[in-house]
Each structure stands twice: as C-alpha cells, then as structure tokens.
Write an enzyme that holds these catalytic residues in place. Structure first.
Site, PDB file in Angstrom:
ATOM      1  N   LEU A   1       0.804  -1.229   0.000  1.00 35.28           N
ATOM      2  CA  LEU A   1       0.000   0.000   0.000  1.00 35.28           C
ATOM      3  C   LEU A   1       0.836   1.279   0.000  1.00 35.28           C
ATOM      4  O   LEU A   1       0.424   2.299  -0.532  1.00 35.28           O
ATOM      5  CB  LEU A   1      -0.932   0.009   1.213  1.00 35.28           C
ATOM      6  CG  LEU A   1      -2.069  -1.012   1.208  1.00 35.28           C
ATOM      7  CD1 LEU A   1      -2.735  -1.070   2.579  1.00 35.28           C
ATOM      8  CD2 LEU A   1      -3.093  -0.671   0.136  1.00 35.28           C
ATOM      9  N   GLY A   2       1.996   1.201   0.619  1.00 35.35           N
ATOM     10  CA  GLY A   2       2.816   2.410   0.686  1.00 35.35           C
ATOM     11  C   GLY A   2       3.798   2.327   1.829  1.00 35.35           C
ATOM     12  O   GLY A   2       3.716   1.432   2.667  1.00 35.35           O
TER      13      GLY A   2
ATOM     14  N   GLY B   1       6.023   4.560   4.922  1.00 29.70           N
ATOM     15  CA  GLY B   1       6.141   5.794   5.686  1.00 29.70           C
ATOM     16  C   GLY B   1       7.491   5.859   6.344  1.00 29.70           C
ATOM     17  O   GLY B   1       8.450   5.293   5.826  1.00 29.70           O
ATOM     18  N   GLY B   2       7.576   6.518   7.483  1.00 30.37           N
ATOM     19  CA  GLY B   2       8.830   6.701   8.198  1.00 30.37           C
ATOM     20  C   GLY B   2       9.545   5.404   8.502  1.00 30.37           C
ATOM     21  O   GLY B   2      10.571   5.107   7.904  1.00 30.37           O
ATOM     22  N   PHE B   3       9.017   4.631   9.441  1.00 27.62           N
ATOM     23  CA  PHE B   3       9.688   3.367   9.685  1.00 27.62           C
ATOM     24  C   PHE B   3       8.769   2.176   9.466  1.00 27.62           C
ATOM     25  O   PHE B   3       8.932   1.114  10.018  1.00 27.62           O
ATOM     26  CB  PHE B   3      10.429   3.319  11.035  1.00 27.62           C
ATOM     27  CG  PHE B   3       9.640   3.621  12.276  1.00 27.62           C
ATOM     28  CD1 PHE B   3       9.340   2.614  13.188  1.00 27.62           C
ATOM     29  CD2 PHE B   3       9.246   4.930  12.573  1.00 27.62           C
ATOM     30  CE1 PHE B   3       8.660   2.906  14.357  1.00 27.62           C
ATOM     31  CE2 PHE B   3       8.557   5.216  13.745  1.00 27.62           C
ATOM     32  CZ  PHE B   3       8.262   4.190  14.637  1.00 27.62           C
ATOM     33  N   ALA B   4       7.794   2.351   8.627  1.00 31.24           N
ATOM     34  CA  ALA B   4       6.873   1.244   8.379  1.00 31.24           C
ATOM     35  C   ALA B   4       6.546   1.112   6.899  1.00 31.24           C
ATOM     36  O   ALA B   4       6.680   2.059   6.137  1.00 31.24           O
ATOM     37  CB  ALA B   4       5.584   1.476   9.159  1.00 31.24           C
TER      38      ALA B   4
ATOM     39  N   CYS C   1       3.305  -0.534   4.509  1.00 38.85           N
ATOM     40  CA  CYS C   1       1.927  -0.982   4.653  1.00 38.85           C
ATOM     41  C   CYS C   1       1.559  -1.989   3.570  1.00 38.85           C
ATOM     42  O   CYS C   1       1.868  -1.767   2.393  1.00 38.85           O
ATOM     43  CB  CYS C   1       0.981   0.216   4.560  1.00 38.85           C
ATOM     44  SG  CYS C   1       0.467   0.800   6.153  1.00 38.85           S
TER      45      CYS C   1
ATOM     46  N   LYS D   1       0.250  -2.094   9.003  1.00 42.29           N
ATOM     47  CA  LYS D   1       1.490  -1.338   9.087  1.00 42.29           C
ATOM     48  C   LYS D   1       2.530  -2.306   9.639  1.00 42.29           C
ATOM     49  O   LYS D   1       2.356  -2.855  10.727  1.00 42.29           O
ATOM     50  CB  LYS D   1       1.252  -0.159  10.030  1.00 42.29           C
ATOM     51  CG  LYS D   1       2.286   0.913   9.961  1.00 42.29           C
ATOM     52  CD  LYS D   1       1.701   2.180  10.580  1.00 42.29           C
ATOM     53  CE  LYS D   1       2.782   3.203  10.809  1.00 42.29           C
ATOM     54  NZ  LYS D   1       2.239   4.522  11.139  1.00 42.29           N
TER      55      LYS D   1
ATOM     56  N   ASP E   1       0.526  16.237  13.619  1.00 38.57           N
ATOM     57  CA  ASP E   1       1.014  16.104  12.248  1.00 38.57           C
ATOM     58  C   ASP E   1      -0.156  15.972  11.275  1.00 38.57           C
ATOM     59  O   ASP E   1      -0.121  15.144  10.366  1.00 38.57           O
ATOM     60  CB  ASP E   1       1.981  14.918  12.126  1.00 38.57           C
ATOM     61  CG  ASP E   1       2.835  14.989  10.861  1.00 38.57           C
ATOM     62  OD1 ASP E   1       2.929  16.089  10.259  1.00 38.57           O
ATOM     63  OD2 ASP E   1       3.414  13.958  10.479  1.00 38.57           O
TER      64      ASP E   1
ATOM     65  N   LYS F   1      -2.018  16.597   8.163  1.00 40.90           N
ATOM     66  CA  LYS F   1      -1.637  17.012   6.806  1.00 40.90           C
ATOM     67  C   LYS F   1      -2.436  16.162   5.840  1.00 40.90           C
ATOM     68  O   LYS F   1      -3.026  15.136   6.231  1.00 40.90           O
ATOM     69  CB  LYS F   1      -0.132  16.821   6.592  1.00 40.90           C
ATOM     70  CG  LYS F   1       0.348  15.385   6.796  1.00 40.90           C
ATOM     71  CD  LYS F   1       1.812  15.245   6.459  1.00 40.90           C
ATOM     72  CE  LYS F   1       2.286  13.815   6.669  1.00 40.90           C
ATOM     73  NZ  LYS F   1       3.697  13.621   6.327  1.00 40.90           N
TER      74      LYS F   1
ATOM     75  N   ASN G   1      -1.985  12.415   5.863  1.00 38.44           N
ATOM     76  CA  ASN G   1      -2.417  11.639   7.030  1.00 38.44           C
ATOM     77  C   ASN G   1      -3.932  11.604   7.176  1.00 38.44           C
ATOM     78  O   ASN G   1      -4.454  11.170   8.193  1.00 38.44           O
ATOM     79  CB  ASN G   1      -1.779  12.197   8.312  1.00 38.44           C
ATOM     80  CG  ASN G   1      -0.334  11.772   8.460  1.00 38.44           C
ATOM     81  OD1 ASN G   1       0.092  10.783   7.841  1.00 38.44           O
ATOM     82  ND2 ASN G   1       0.440  12.500   9.251  1.00 38.44           N
TER      83      ASN G   1
ATOM     84  N   ASP H   1      -2.107   7.948  11.345  1.00 43.65           N
ATOM     85  CA  ASP H   1      -0.708   8.219  11.673  1.00 43.65           C
ATOM     86  C   ASP H   1      -0.537   9.052  12.934  1.00 43.65           C
ATOM     87  O   ASP H   1      -0.376  10.273  12.888  1.00 43.65           O
ATOM     88  CB  ASP H   1       0.016   8.882  10.488  1.00 43.65           C
ATOM     89  CG  ASP H   1       1.531   8.809  10.672  1.00 43.65           C
ATOM     90  OD1 ASP H   1       1.987   8.443  11.771  1.00 43.65           O
ATOM     91  OD2 ASP H   1       2.272   9.125   9.721  1.00 43.65           O
TER      92      ASP H   1
ATOM     93  N   THR I   1       9.316  16.280  12.746  1.00 43.57           N
ATOM     94  CA  THR I   1       9.009  17.559  12.116  1.00 43.57           C
ATOM     95  C   THR I   1       7.634  17.494  11.470  1.00 43.57           C
ATOM     96  O   THR I   1       7.457  16.816  10.474  1.00 43.57           O
ATOM     97  CB  THR I   1      10.063  17.896  11.043  1.00 43.57           C
ATOM     98  OG1 THR I   1      11.348  17.605  11.583  1.00 43.57           O
ATOM     99  CG2 THR I   1       9.995  19.347  10.657  1.00 43.57           C
TER     100      THR I   1
END
Ligand code: ADP
Length: 313
Positions: free
Chosen positions: A48-49, A51-54, A56, A70, A164, A166, A169, A182, A202
């Site tokens: 699926l995609g 992210g930072g440390f995962a 999916c 995840k 976060d 955005k 998310n 997220d 961030t």
C-alpha cells in the site's frame, strides 16, 4: 531538552518527511503471516505504501476481510527511542474510537515483524486527491473539513494533540469518508492546561510557535487544519516557497496571500485558523460553527471526485 528537536530539515513543499528508511531494515513480509500469540493467519495482499519506519500491506484474514497492516521490523524496535515512539503511537491510536479516525483491529507479531491491523482506506489519502485535482470546490472542502474537524474535536476533548495533521495523514475509505491516521507525533496531555516543549519529529504544517521554540498545545492542530483548508481550496500550501528557510520565515511572519477566487467565509476561516498568535486562533469546537459551514455541504461524494470535479446538485 527544553526546546523542540528538529533533527533534520524536511521539504514541506513535497509533503514528504525527511526520514528515509534504511533499505536493509525493510520488512520482509511472508505470504502467510501467522500471529505468534494466537495462531491466527493472514494472507499478504498488495503493497500500500511506505512511511517513516513502516511499510503498509493489505492483509486478508480467515473471514476474507481485508485490512491495512502497518509492518514494523522488530529489529527496528531494538533502538529505545524507536520503541518508545512506536509504543506511544500504538498506545494513543488504540485508545481512540471515532467514525473519522482510522480504527485499529489488533496488533499481530511473528518472529520478524510487528503488524498493526487497521481498517483499510482503499482510496488513499487527501494528498493524492489534491495532487490529482490540484484544488477542490468549496462544497467538497466543506465536506472534507467537517470530518477532519469532527475527528480533531474528538481528539482534543480526549486531551490528544495529533501534531502532524496534513493531507497525507487523512485517509479516504471506499465510501469516500475520511479517516485521520498516523499518530506517530501525537501526544496525550495530563490536563487541558499542560503545554508541551518537546517534539521528536518535524510536522509538515509546522506552527509558528513550534518554529519559535515556544511551548505548544492544541492550537498547533488548529493551525494545521487551516493549512489543510488553504491547500484544498488553493491547490498549494499557504507558505510554500522553493526554500525551506524562506518558508519558515513566511510562517514566522505570517506571510501568505489569499487568492481572490476564495469565497469570503472560506477566506475568513482560513485567516482565523492561521493566526500567528496561537491564543487568537479559535478552539477546534468553535470551528464547527464558522460561517463557512453554512454553505452547501454534500452528504457524500462519488469516487470520481478523486479525479475530477463531481457533479453536485
Ligand atoms: P508512517 O507513520 O511510518 O509515516 P503511515 O501511517 O504514513 O506510516 O503509512 C505509510 C503508508 O501506508 C501511507 O502513506 C499510505 O500509503 C499507506 N497506509 C497507511 N495506513 C493505511 C490505511 N489505513 N489504509 C490504506 N493505506 C494505508
């Protein structure tokens, strides 16, 4: 530390976090995932995609229901800071239950990975929708923002700051309902008056008080909600420039332009949400009563809205 920690710059223009996962640590997901705790089995589906440390993946359970999982390699959790971050994320995310927040089914693990099974949002996120559409109509923005505000109201009333919010998310399910997800930067306050001074990570739509290393609270989510509304209606984030330093300067000096095409009530709401002084921003539950929401809001949207202006009566 007294000040927030901003480990590395990120590029708010591309909506991408700075963190790049180490390819060696990428999760290897077996075709059949078997939970080491209860033996339940899940078939791996499509990727699926990441992210930072995962990463999916879709996982199909024995009842043929498909979940978004995840996947976090256990090796990555050996680092105490990673583990604490992850435990915080799961702890907060598992404690919430709301129509417009991604639901967690359960956590599964095998010898190599942890899997967080969540409800599947098959229509990706508002980020992909915005990239495809550039900007959306006011009724659509109302439809989206109502759900986001409803979710954030719920979080704030439970003393949780997402930190976060955005477009990337805010996920979109098969029925075009939004689901905030997220919780990687989220925090739960001990009481409503507590103000935070640290943040590890961030946020994309970083609020001026965070950039100025002042204490922050619920108002940062209100700020981010303003950035989301602006981006949806204008087709680009409010403080976007080609330089990160310049973007941060604009955030600090509250320098953004309001396109003339934006309706008066939408523009007013954006200005209210994006007030430099966090104490002048409305509380999230006050946002619900903004004049902007008096206008027409569809009860649902067709899936075609992912790609083009829907016909709305
Ligand atoms: P991280 O916290 O590591 O950034 P994310 O929560 O952003 O990870 O998830 C990574 C990617 O996985 C997302 O960008 C999205 O493409 C996909 N994804 C995450 N949650 C879901 C979900 N519930 N349904 C469908 N896809 C999802």
């Amino acid at each position: 530390a007294l000040n927030p920690v901003y480990p590395k710059p990120f590029n708010p223009i591309t909506d991408k976090m700075f963190k790049k996962p180490d390819p060696k640590q990428h999760a290897q997901v077996p075709e059949l995932v078997i939970d080491e705790k209860d033996g339940s089995q899940f078939k791996r589906g499509k990727f699926l995609g990441k992210g930072g440390f995962a990463r999916c993946y879709e996982l199909r359970d024995s009842k043929d229901e498909v979940w978004a999982a995840k996947v976090i390699p256990k090796a990555m959790l050996q680092k105490t800071t990673h583990k604490e971050k992850f435990v915080n994320e799961i702890d907060i995310h598992q404690s919430v239950s709301h129509a417009y927040i991604v639901k967690i089914l359960k956590c599964v693990s095998d010898s190599n990975n942890m899997y967080i099974l969540m409800e599947l949002c098959s229509n990706r996120s508002l980020m992909e929708l915005q990239k495809r559409r550039s900007y959306v109509t006011e009724p659509e923005a109302r439809y989206f923002l109502k759900q986001i505000v409803s979710a954030v109201c719920y979080l704030h009333s439970n003393l949780i700051i997402h930190r976060d919010l955005k477009l990337g998310n805010v996920f979109i399910d098969g029925k075009m309902k939004l689901k905030v997800g997220d919780f990687g930067l989220a925090t739960r306050l001990k009481n409503a008056d507590e103000r935070k001074d640290t943040l590890c990570g961030t946020p994309n739509y970083i609020a001026p008080e965070m950039l100025q290393h002042r204490k922050h609270s619920f108002e940062v989510d209100v700020w981010a909600t303003g950035c989301i509304l602006y981006t949806l209606l204008c087709g680009h984030p409010p403080f976007e420039t080609t330089s990160l330093t310049e973007t941060y300067n604009r955030i600090k000096s509250n320098q953004f332009t309001m396109p003339r095409s934006i309706g008066a009530y939408a523009a007013q709401l954006i200005r209210d949400l994006l007030q430099n002084n966090e104490f002048n921003r409305p509380k999230i539950d006050q946002v619900k009563t903004a004049r902007f929401f008096y206008g027409y809001c569809p009860e649902s949207l067709p899936v075609s809205a992912l790609e083009c202006v829907p016909k709305i009566e």
